[in-house]
Design an enzyme around this catalytic site. Structure first.
Site, PDB file in Angstrom:
ATOM      1  N   ASP A   1      47.972  54.772  57.985  1.00 46.37           N
ATOM      2  CA  ASP A   1      47.359  53.393  58.369  1.00 46.37           C
ATOM      3  C   ASP A   1      47.600  52.350  57.238  1.00 46.37           C
ATOM      4  O   ASP A   1      47.754  51.176  57.568  1.00 46.37           O
ATOM      5  CB  ASP A   1      45.788  53.565  58.657  1.00 46.37           C
ATOM      6  CG  ASP A   1      45.438  54.151  60.267  1.00 46.37           C
ATOM      7  OD1 ASP A   1      46.454  54.738  60.976  1.00 46.37           O
ATOM      8  OD2 ASP A   1      44.561  53.629  60.782  1.00 46.37           O
TER       9      ASP A   1
ATOM     10  N   ASP B   1      43.978  59.057  45.745  1.00 53.20           N
ATOM     11  CA  ASP B   1      43.279  57.930  45.558  1.00 53.20           C
ATOM     12  C   ASP B   1      44.346  56.763  44.737  1.00 53.20           C
ATOM     13  O   ASP B   1      44.269  55.582  45.106  1.00 53.20           O
ATOM     14  CB  ASP B   1      42.014  58.018  44.704  1.00 53.20           C
ATOM     15  CG  ASP B   1      41.994  58.985  43.544  1.00 53.20           C
ATOM     16  OD1 ASP B   1      43.071  59.671  43.325  1.00 53.20           O
ATOM     17  OD2 ASP B   1      41.002  59.135  42.677  1.00 53.20           O
TER      18      ASP B   1
ATOM     19  N   LYS C   1      45.072  66.029  46.183  1.00 48.59           N
ATOM     20  CA  LYS C   1      43.747  65.757  45.242  1.00 48.59           C
ATOM     21  C   LYS C   1      43.484  66.997  44.591  1.00 48.59           C
ATOM     22  O   LYS C   1      42.278  67.424  44.659  1.00 48.59           O
ATOM     23  CB  LYS C   1      42.613  65.565  46.336  1.00 48.59           C
ATOM     24  CG  LYS C   1      41.241  64.951  45.580  1.00 48.59           C
ATOM     25  CD  LYS C   1      41.559  63.606  45.227  1.00 48.59           C
ATOM     26  CE  LYS C   1      40.265  63.319  44.260  1.00 48.59           C
ATOM     27  NZ  LYS C   1      39.981  61.854  43.505  1.00 48.59           N
TER      28      LYS C   1
ATOM     29  N   ASP D   1      47.123  60.775  57.681  1.00 47.57           N
ATOM     30  CA  ASP D   1      46.542  59.762  58.540  1.00 47.57           C
ATOM     31  C   ASP D   1      45.922  58.490  57.789  1.00 47.57           C
ATOM     32  O   ASP D   1      46.287  57.679  58.504  1.00 47.57           O
ATOM     33  CB  ASP D   1      45.190  60.609  58.912  1.00 47.57           C
ATOM     34  CG  ASP D   1      44.449  59.998  60.063  1.00 47.57           C
ATOM     35  OD1 ASP D   1      44.861  59.260  60.864  1.00 47.57           O
ATOM     36  OD2 ASP D   1      43.128  59.760  59.862  1.00 47.57           O
TER      37      ASP D   1
ATOM     38  N   TYR E   1      41.153  68.784  59.816  1.00 52.08           N
ATOM     39  CA  TYR E   1      41.485  68.763  60.880  1.00 52.08           C
ATOM     40  C   TYR E   1      41.304  69.922  62.101  1.00 52.08           C
ATOM     41  O   TYR E   1      40.504  69.762  63.291  1.00 52.08           O
ATOM     42  CB  TYR E   1      42.813  68.033  61.804  1.00 52.08           C
ATOM     43  CG  TYR E   1      42.810  66.564  61.350  1.00 52.08           C
ATOM     44  CD1 TYR E   1      42.647  65.994  60.343  1.00 52.08           C
ATOM     45  CD2 TYR E   1      43.148  66.113  62.501  1.00 52.08           C
ATOM     46  CE1 TYR E   1      42.821  64.430  60.149  1.00 52.08           C
ATOM     47  CE2 TYR E   1      43.153  64.552  62.333  1.00 52.08           C
ATOM     48  CZ  TYR E   1      42.907  63.806  61.493  1.00 52.08           C
ATOM     49  OH  TYR E   1      43.032  62.353  61.175  1.00 52.08           O
TER      50      TYR E   1
HETATM   51  C1  IPM Z   1      46.557  59.333  64.356  1.00 48.21           C
HETATM   52  C2  IPM Z   1      45.256  59.123  64.802  1.00 48.21           C
HETATM   53  C3  IPM Z   1      44.762  60.434  65.320  1.00 48.21           C
HETATM   54  C4  IPM Z   1      44.449  61.327  64.035  1.00 48.21           C
HETATM   55  C5  IPM Z   1      43.410  60.485  66.098  1.00 48.21           C
HETATM   56  C6  IPM Z   1      43.450  59.619  67.231  1.00 48.21           C
HETATM   57  C7  IPM Z   1      42.889  62.020  66.477  1.00 48.21           C
HETATM   58  O1  IPM Z   1      44.580  58.551  64.042  1.00 48.21           O
HETATM   59  O2  IPM Z   1      47.700  59.946  65.057  1.00 48.21           O
HETATM   60  O3  IPM Z   1      46.806  58.966  63.150  1.00 48.21           O
HETATM   61  O4  IPM Z   1      43.572  61.175  63.414  1.00 48.21           O
HETATM   62  O5  IPM Z   1      45.535  62.194  63.932  1.00 48.21           O
HETATM   63 MG    MG Z   2      45.479  57.889  62.270  1.00 44.49          MG
END
Ligand code: IPM
Ligand code: MG
Length: 353
Positions: A247, A219, A186, A243, A141
Protein backbone atom coordinates in the site's frame (compact mmCIF):
# COMPACT_ATOMS: atom_id res chain seq x y z
CA UNK A 1 -5.50 -20.91 -27.55
CA UNK A 2 -8.65 -21.76 -25.63
CA UNK A 3 -8.89 -20.44 -22.09
CA UNK A 4 -11.55 -20.14 -19.40
CA UNK A 5 -11.62 -17.20 -17.02
CA UNK A 6 -13.58 -17.17 -13.79
CA UNK A 7 -14.72 -13.60 -13.12
CA UNK A 8 -15.34 -12.68 -9.48
CA UNK A 9 -16.25 -9.00 -9.55
CA UNK A 10 -17.15 -8.73 -5.88
CA UNK A 11 -18.22 -5.43 -4.33
CA UNK A 12 -18.11 -1.68 -4.96
CA UNK A 13 -16.11 -0.80 -8.07
CA UNK A 14 -14.93 -4.42 -8.36
CA UNK A 15 -17.47 -5.51 -11.00
CA UNK A 16 -17.08 -2.23 -12.96
CA UNK A 17 -13.32 -2.46 -13.34
CA UNK A 18 -13.23 -6.22 -13.83
CA UNK A 19 -15.69 -5.84 -16.72
CA UNK A 20 -13.13 -3.55 -18.39
CA UNK A 21 -10.44 -6.20 -17.99
CA UNK A 22 -12.80 -8.64 -19.69
CA UNK A 23 -13.44 -6.19 -22.54
CA UNK A 24 -9.71 -5.90 -23.14
CA UNK A 25 -9.26 -9.69 -23.04
CA UNK A 26 -12.09 -10.13 -25.54
CA UNK A 27 -10.38 -7.64 -27.79
CA UNK A 28 -7.03 -9.41 -27.48
CA UNK A 29 -8.72 -12.75 -28.22
CA UNK A 30 -9.99 -11.33 -31.52
CA UNK A 31 -6.70 -9.70 -32.36
CA UNK A 32 -4.49 -12.70 -31.62
CA UNK A 33 -6.98 -15.41 -32.60
CA UNK A 34 -7.71 -16.94 -29.19
CA UNK A 35 -10.92 -18.38 -27.82
CA UNK A 36 -11.53 -16.96 -24.33
CA UNK A 37 -14.65 -17.68 -22.28
CA UNK A 38 -15.77 -15.94 -19.09
CA UNK A 39 -17.96 -17.21 -16.24
CA UNK A 40 -19.10 -15.00 -13.36
CA UNK A 41 -19.36 -16.05 -9.74
CA UNK A 42 -20.06 -14.36 -6.42
CA UNK A 43 -17.57 -13.40 -3.73
CA UNK A 44 -17.50 -10.99 -0.79
CA UNK A 45 -20.44 -8.87 0.35
CA UNK A 46 -22.66 -9.66 -2.65
CA UNK A 47 -22.15 -13.34 -1.89
CA UNK A 48 -23.09 -12.78 1.76
CA UNK A 49 -26.29 -11.06 0.63
CA UNK A 50 -27.34 -13.83 -1.75
CA UNK A 51 -25.78 -16.88 -0.18
CA UNK A 52 -25.05 -16.09 3.47
CA UNK A 53 -21.35 -16.84 2.95
CA UNK A 54 -18.52 -14.72 1.50
CA UNK A 55 -17.19 -17.64 -0.52
CA UNK A 56 -19.90 -19.96 -1.89
CA UNK A 57 -18.81 -23.49 -2.82
CA UNK A 58 -19.88 -22.86 -6.44
CA UNK A 59 -17.39 -20.00 -6.64
CA UNK A 60 -14.49 -22.18 -5.50
CA UNK A 61 -15.50 -24.92 -7.95
CA UNK A 62 -15.74 -22.48 -10.85
CA UNK A 63 -12.37 -20.93 -9.96
CA UNK A 64 -10.68 -24.34 -9.73
CA UNK A 65 -11.99 -25.33 -13.16
CA UNK A 66 -10.74 -22.10 -14.77
CA UNK A 67 -7.35 -21.32 -16.30
CA UNK A 68 -7.24 -17.97 -14.53
CA UNK A 69 -9.37 -16.07 -12.03
CA UNK A 70 -10.07 -12.34 -12.38
CA UNK A 71 -11.07 -10.78 -9.09
CA UNK A 72 -12.38 -7.24 -8.50
CA UNK A 73 -12.52 -6.24 -4.84
CA UNK A 74 -14.49 -7.14 -1.73
CA UNK A 75 -15.96 -5.22 1.18
CA UNK A 76 -17.89 -2.05 1.93
CA UNK A 77 -19.66 -0.20 4.73
CA UNK A 78 -22.76 -2.37 4.37
CA UNK A 79 -20.84 -5.36 5.74
CA UNK A 80 -18.59 -3.55 8.20
CA UNK A 81 -20.30 -4.53 11.44
CA UNK A 82 -17.42 -5.91 13.55
CA UNK A 83 -19.82 -8.13 15.49
CA UNK A 84 -21.18 -9.85 12.37
CA UNK A 85 -19.98 -13.44 12.16
CA UNK A 86 -19.28 -13.18 8.45
CA UNK A 87 -17.17 -10.60 6.60
CA UNK A 88 -16.53 -10.02 2.85
CA UNK A 89 -12.75 -10.34 3.42
CA UNK A 90 -13.28 -13.99 4.34
CA UNK A 91 -14.10 -14.56 0.67
CA UNK A 92 -10.76 -13.18 -0.43
CA UNK A 93 -8.69 -14.94 2.22
CA UNK A 94 -10.70 -18.11 1.60
CA UNK A 95 -10.10 -18.27 -2.14
CA UNK A 96 -6.38 -17.56 -1.72
CA UNK A 97 -6.18 -20.47 0.70
CA UNK A 98 -8.45 -22.82 -1.30
CA UNK A 99 -6.37 -22.36 -4.45
CA UNK A 100 -3.09 -22.37 -2.44
CA UNK A 101 -2.01 -19.08 -3.95
CA UNK A 102 1.01 -18.59 -1.73
CA UNK A 103 2.88 -16.06 -3.87
CA UNK A 104 1.41 -12.61 -4.40
CA UNK A 105 3.36 -10.61 -6.99
CA UNK A 106 2.89 -6.86 -6.81
CA UNK A 107 4.90 -4.94 -9.39
CA UNK A 108 5.57 -1.28 -8.60
CA UNK A 109 6.20 0.29 -11.99
CA UNK A 110 6.49 4.04 -12.29
CA UNK A 111 4.85 5.81 -15.22
CA UNK A 112 7.06 8.86 -15.81
CA UNK A 113 4.11 10.83 -17.22
CA UNK A 114 2.30 10.36 -13.88
CA UNK A 115 5.00 12.03 -11.79
CA UNK A 116 2.46 14.74 -10.87
CA UNK A 117 0.21 12.17 -9.22
CA UNK A 118 2.97 10.95 -6.88
CA UNK A 119 3.61 12.66 -3.54
CA UNK A 120 7.35 11.94 -4.00
CA UNK A 121 9.70 14.35 -5.73
CA UNK A 122 10.27 13.43 -9.41
CA UNK A 123 13.98 12.73 -8.90
CA UNK A 124 13.10 10.03 -6.34
CA UNK A 125 10.87 8.29 -8.92
CA UNK A 126 13.51 7.86 -11.59
CA UNK A 127 14.37 4.22 -12.16
CA UNK A 128 11.83 2.78 -9.69
CA UNK A 129 10.84 -0.77 -10.67
CA UNK A 130 10.16 -3.05 -7.71
CA UNK A 131 8.59 -6.48 -7.76
CA UNK A 132 7.16 -7.50 -4.39
CA UNK A 133 6.68 -11.16 -3.53
CA UNK A 134 4.24 -11.17 -0.63
CA UNK A 135 3.60 -14.52 1.09
CA UNK A 136 -0.18 -14.93 0.89
CA UNK A 137 -1.46 -18.08 2.58
CA UNK A 138 0.37 -18.15 5.90
CA UNK A 139 1.57 -16.06 8.79
CA UNK A 140 -0.55 -14.02 11.15
CA UNK A 141 -3.41 -13.79 8.62
CA UNK A 142 -4.13 -17.47 9.11
CA UNK A 143 -2.85 -17.98 12.66
CA UNK A 144 -4.87 -19.19 15.56
CA UNK A 145 -6.92 -16.34 17.00
CA UNK A 146 -9.33 -15.73 19.79
CA UNK A 147 -10.61 -13.58 22.58
CA UNK A 148 -11.25 -14.01 26.24
CA UNK A 149 -11.83 -11.66 29.16
CA UNK A 150 -11.07 -8.48 27.31
CA UNK A 151 -7.90 -9.86 25.68
CA UNK A 152 -7.29 -10.98 22.10
CA UNK A 153 -4.55 -12.90 20.32
CA UNK A 154 -3.57 -13.92 16.81
CA UNK A 155 -0.61 -16.20 16.19
CA UNK A 156 2.12 -15.62 13.61
CA UNK A 157 3.75 -18.85 12.51
CA UNK A 158 5.62 -20.04 9.43
CA UNK A 159 7.13 -23.34 8.39
CA UNK A 160 10.45 -23.73 6.58
CA UNK A 161 8.61 -25.14 3.55
CA UNK A 162 6.30 -22.12 3.38
CA UNK A 163 9.26 -19.77 3.38
CA UNK A 164 11.30 -21.80 0.91
CA UNK A 165 8.64 -22.04 -1.77
CA UNK A 166 8.09 -18.29 -2.05
CA UNK A 167 11.76 -17.38 -1.66
CA UNK A 168 12.57 -19.74 -4.55
CA UNK A 169 10.07 -17.96 -6.80
CA UNK A 170 11.33 -14.54 -5.76
CA UNK A 171 14.98 -15.54 -6.24
CA UNK A 172 14.27 -16.93 -9.72
CA UNK A 173 12.48 -13.69 -10.61
CA UNK A 174 15.43 -11.64 -9.32
CA UNK A 175 17.84 -13.67 -11.43
CA UNK A 176 15.75 -12.88 -14.53
CA UNK A 177 15.68 -9.15 -13.63
CA UNK A 178 18.52 -7.10 -12.12
CA UNK A 179 19.79 -9.86 -9.84
CA UNK A 180 18.92 -8.11 -6.57
CA UNK A 181 16.86 -9.77 -3.85
CA UNK A 182 15.83 -8.10 -0.58
CA UNK A 183 14.27 -9.96 2.32
CA UNK A 184 12.14 -7.77 4.57
CA UNK A 185 11.53 -9.07 8.08
CA UNK A 186 11.47 -8.13 11.75
CA UNK A 187 14.12 -10.56 12.92
CA UNK A 188 15.22 -8.28 15.76
CA UNK A 189 11.91 -9.00 17.52
CA UNK A 190 9.91 -11.84 15.96
CA UNK A 191 10.80 -15.55 16.00
CA UNK A 192 9.03 -16.30 12.67
CA UNK A 193 11.16 -13.55 11.12
CA UNK A 194 14.31 -15.22 12.46
CA UNK A 195 13.19 -18.40 10.67
CA UNK A 196 12.60 -16.41 7.45
CA UNK A 197 16.08 -14.92 7.71
CA UNK A 198 17.82 -18.23 8.33
CA UNK A 199 15.89 -20.16 5.66
CA UNK A 200 16.25 -17.42 3.06
CA UNK A 201 19.95 -16.89 3.68
CA UNK A 202 20.63 -20.64 3.48
CA UNK A 203 18.58 -21.04 0.32
CA UNK A 204 20.13 -18.09 -1.47
CA UNK A 205 23.65 -19.16 -0.46
CA UNK A 206 23.07 -22.69 -1.72
CA UNK A 207 20.97 -22.10 -4.84
CA UNK A 208 21.29 -18.45 -5.84
CA UNK A 209 24.82 -17.37 -4.81
CA UNK A 210 24.96 -15.11 -7.87
CA UNK A 211 22.26 -12.80 -6.46
CA UNK A 212 22.99 -9.53 -4.73
CA UNK A 213 21.05 -10.45 -1.58
CA UNK A 214 20.32 -8.25 1.40
CA UNK A 215 18.06 -8.09 4.41
CA UNK A 216 16.14 -5.05 5.64
CA UNK A 217 14.01 -4.68 8.77
CA UNK A 218 10.41 -3.82 7.96
CA UNK A 219 10.38 -0.51 9.82
CA UNK A 220 13.50 0.63 7.97
CA UNK A 221 11.95 -0.57 4.70
CA UNK A 222 8.98 1.74 5.32
CA UNK A 223 11.50 4.60 5.28
CA UNK A 224 13.59 3.38 2.35
CA UNK A 225 10.52 3.07 0.10
CA UNK A 226 10.24 6.84 0.38
CA UNK A 227 13.91 7.82 0.58
CA UNK A 228 15.52 5.49 -1.98
CA UNK A 229 12.89 3.36 -3.78
CA UNK A 230 15.02 2.94 -6.90
CA UNK A 231 17.54 0.82 -4.95
CA UNK A 232 15.22 -2.20 -4.86
CA UNK A 233 14.56 -4.91 -7.44
CA UNK A 234 12.78 -7.98 -6.03
CA UNK A 235 11.51 -7.81 -2.44
CA UNK A 236 10.25 -10.90 -0.64
CA UNK A 237 8.36 -10.72 2.62
CA UNK A 238 5.72 -12.24 4.89
CA UNK A 239 1.98 -11.77 4.48
CA UNK A 240 1.32 -8.85 6.86
CA UNK A 241 4.50 -6.90 6.02
CA UNK A 242 3.75 -7.30 2.30
CA UNK A 243 0.20 -6.06 2.77
CA UNK A 244 1.36 -2.88 4.47
CA UNK A 245 4.44 -2.13 2.37
CA UNK A 246 2.66 -2.55 -0.97
CA UNK A 247 0.00 0.00 0.00
CA UNK A 248 2.84 2.37 0.85
CA UNK A 249 4.65 1.54 -2.40
CA UNK A 250 1.51 2.22 -4.43
CA UNK A 251 1.89 5.88 -3.52
CA UNK A 252 5.26 5.97 -5.30
CA UNK A 253 3.33 5.31 -8.52
CA UNK A 254 0.73 7.88 -7.54
CA UNK A 255 -2.47 5.83 -7.32
CA UNK A 256 -3.52 2.40 -6.25
CA UNK A 257 -5.76 2.50 -9.30
CA UNK A 258 -2.70 1.66 -11.38
CA UNK A 259 -1.49 -1.45 -9.53
CA UNK A 260 -2.28 -5.03 -10.53
CA UNK A 261 -1.29 -8.17 -8.66
CA UNK A 262 -0.89 -11.84 -9.47
CA UNK A 263 -1.43 -14.57 -6.89
CA UNK A 264 0.14 -17.85 -7.88
CA UNK A 265 0.42 -21.36 -6.49
CA UNK A 266 2.63 -24.19 -7.63
CA UNK A 267 -0.10 -25.47 -9.96
CA UNK A 268 -3.66 -24.63 -10.92
CA UNK A 269 -5.14 -21.28 -11.92
CA UNK A 270 -3.62 -17.99 -10.83
CA UNK A 271 -5.76 -15.22 -9.42
CA UNK A 272 -5.38 -11.66 -10.62
CA UNK A 273 -6.70 -8.74 -8.63
CA UNK A 274 -6.03 -5.02 -8.43
CA UNK A 275 -4.23 -3.95 -5.26
CA UNK A 276 -6.93 -1.31 -4.72
CA UNK A 277 -10.10 -1.99 -2.76
CA UNK A 278 -13.79 -1.72 -3.52
CA UNK A 279 -13.86 2.12 -3.24
CA UNK A 280 -17.54 2.26 -2.21
CA UNK A 281 -17.46 6.07 -2.32
CA UNK A 282 -17.15 6.10 -6.12
CA UNK A 283 -18.93 2.82 -6.96
CA UNK A 284 -21.54 3.34 -9.67
CA UNK A 285 -20.22 6.78 -10.69
CA UNK A 286 -18.33 5.45 -13.72
CA UNK A 287 -15.17 7.18 -12.53
CA UNK A 288 -13.11 4.25 -11.22
CA UNK A 289 -9.69 3.76 -12.78
CA UNK A 290 -9.84 0.51 -14.80
CA UNK A 291 -6.08 0.35 -15.46
CA UNK A 292 -5.18 -1.88 -12.51
CA UNK A 293 -7.84 -4.38 -13.64
CA UNK A 294 -6.64 -4.12 -17.23
CA UNK A 295 -3.04 -4.70 -16.12
CA UNK A 296 -4.35 -7.72 -14.17
CA UNK A 297 -5.63 -9.11 -17.47
CA UNK A 298 -2.09 -8.74 -18.82
CA UNK A 299 -0.64 -10.57 -15.81
CA UNK A 300 -3.19 -13.36 -16.27
CA UNK A 301 -2.08 -13.82 -19.88
CA UNK A 302 1.59 -13.83 -18.86
CA UNK A 303 1.51 -15.99 -15.75
CA UNK A 304 -1.41 -18.37 -16.27
CA UNK A 305 -1.51 -18.72 -20.07
CA UNK A 306 2.09 -18.04 -21.06
CA UNK A 307 0.94 -15.45 -23.63
CA UNK A 308 3.83 -12.99 -23.23
CA UNK A 309 3.33 -11.05 -26.49
CA UNK A 310 -0.34 -10.43 -25.69
CA UNK A 311 0.48 -9.39 -22.11
CA UNK A 312 3.18 -7.00 -23.31
CA UNK A 313 0.77 -5.54 -25.89
CA UNK A 314 -1.75 -4.67 -23.16
CA UNK A 315 0.95 -3.12 -20.99
CA UNK A 316 2.24 -1.08 -23.91
CA UNK A 317 -1.32 0.12 -24.62
CA UNK A 318 -1.69 1.25 -21.01
CA UNK A 319 1.59 3.18 -21.25
CA UNK A 320 0.34 4.77 -24.49
CA UNK A 321 -2.90 6.07 -22.97
CA UNK A 322 -1.02 7.48 -19.99
CA UNK A 323 1.53 9.13 -22.28
CA UNK A 324 -1.38 10.50 -24.35
CA UNK A 325 -2.61 12.26 -21.21
CA UNK A 326 -5.74 10.26 -20.41
CA UNK A 327 -6.50 10.46 -16.68
CA UNK A 328 -9.22 9.12 -14.41
CA UNK A 329 -9.83 11.42 -11.41
CA UNK A 330 -7.48 9.46 -9.10
CA UNK A 331 -4.48 10.32 -11.30
CA UNK A 332 -5.68 13.64 -12.75
CA UNK A 333 -3.96 15.81 -10.10
CA UNK A 334 -6.90 18.21 -10.40
CA UNK A 335 -6.82 18.37 -14.22
CA UNK A 336 -9.33 17.11 -16.78
CA UNK A 337 -10.38 13.49 -16.45
CA UNK A 338 -12.17 10.65 -18.24
CA UNK A 339 -14.34 7.83 -16.94
CA UNK A 340 -13.89 4.07 -16.60
CA UNK A 341 -15.31 3.16 -20.01
CA UNK A 342 -13.58 5.95 -21.93
CA UNK A 343 -10.24 4.97 -20.45
CA UNK A 344 -10.78 1.37 -21.55
CA UNK A 345 -11.92 2.51 -25.01
CA UNK A 346 -8.59 4.31 -25.30
CA UNK A 347 -6.63 1.20 -24.27
CA UNK A 348 -8.47 -0.84 -26.90
CA UNK A 349 -7.80 1.83 -29.51
CA UNK A 350 -4.10 1.77 -28.56
CA UNK A 351 -4.07 -2.03 -28.93
CA UNK A 352 -5.28 -1.53 -32.48
CA UNK A 353 -2.24 0.71 -32.99
C1 IPM B 1 -4.98 -6.82 0.08
C2 IPM B 1 -6.10 -6.44 1.00
C3 IPM B 1 -6.58 -7.67 1.73
C4 IPM B 1 -5.42 -8.20 2.54
C5 IPM B 1 -7.82 -7.44 2.63
C6 IPM B 1 -8.97 -6.84 1.86
C7 IPM B 1 -8.25 -8.71 3.31
O1 IPM B 1 -5.72 -5.43 1.87
O2 IPM B 1 -5.18 -7.68 -0.80
O3 IPM B 1 -3.88 -6.28 0.23
O4 IPM B 1 -5.17 -7.73 3.66
O5 IPM B 1 -4.74 -9.10 2.06
MG1 MG C 1 -3.81 -4.66 1.43
Amino acid sequence: MQARFAVLGGDGIGPEVTAQGVRVLNHVAGQFDHDFSFDDALIGGVAIDTDGTALPRATVDLARAADAVLLGAVGGPKWDDPTAGVRPEQGLLGIRKELELFANLRPITVFPALADASPLRPERLAGVDILFYRELTGGIYFGDSGRSDGAAYQVMSYTTAEVERIVRLAAAAARARLGKLTLVDKANVLEPSRLWRQVTTDLVTAEYPDLDFDVVLVDAMAMYLLSRPSDFDVVVTANLFGDILTDEASMIVGSMGMLPSASLGSSGPGLFEPVHGSAPDIAGTGLANPLAAILCAALALRHSLGLEAEAAAIEAAVHTVIDDGLRTPDIAAGGASVGTVEMTDAVIAALNG
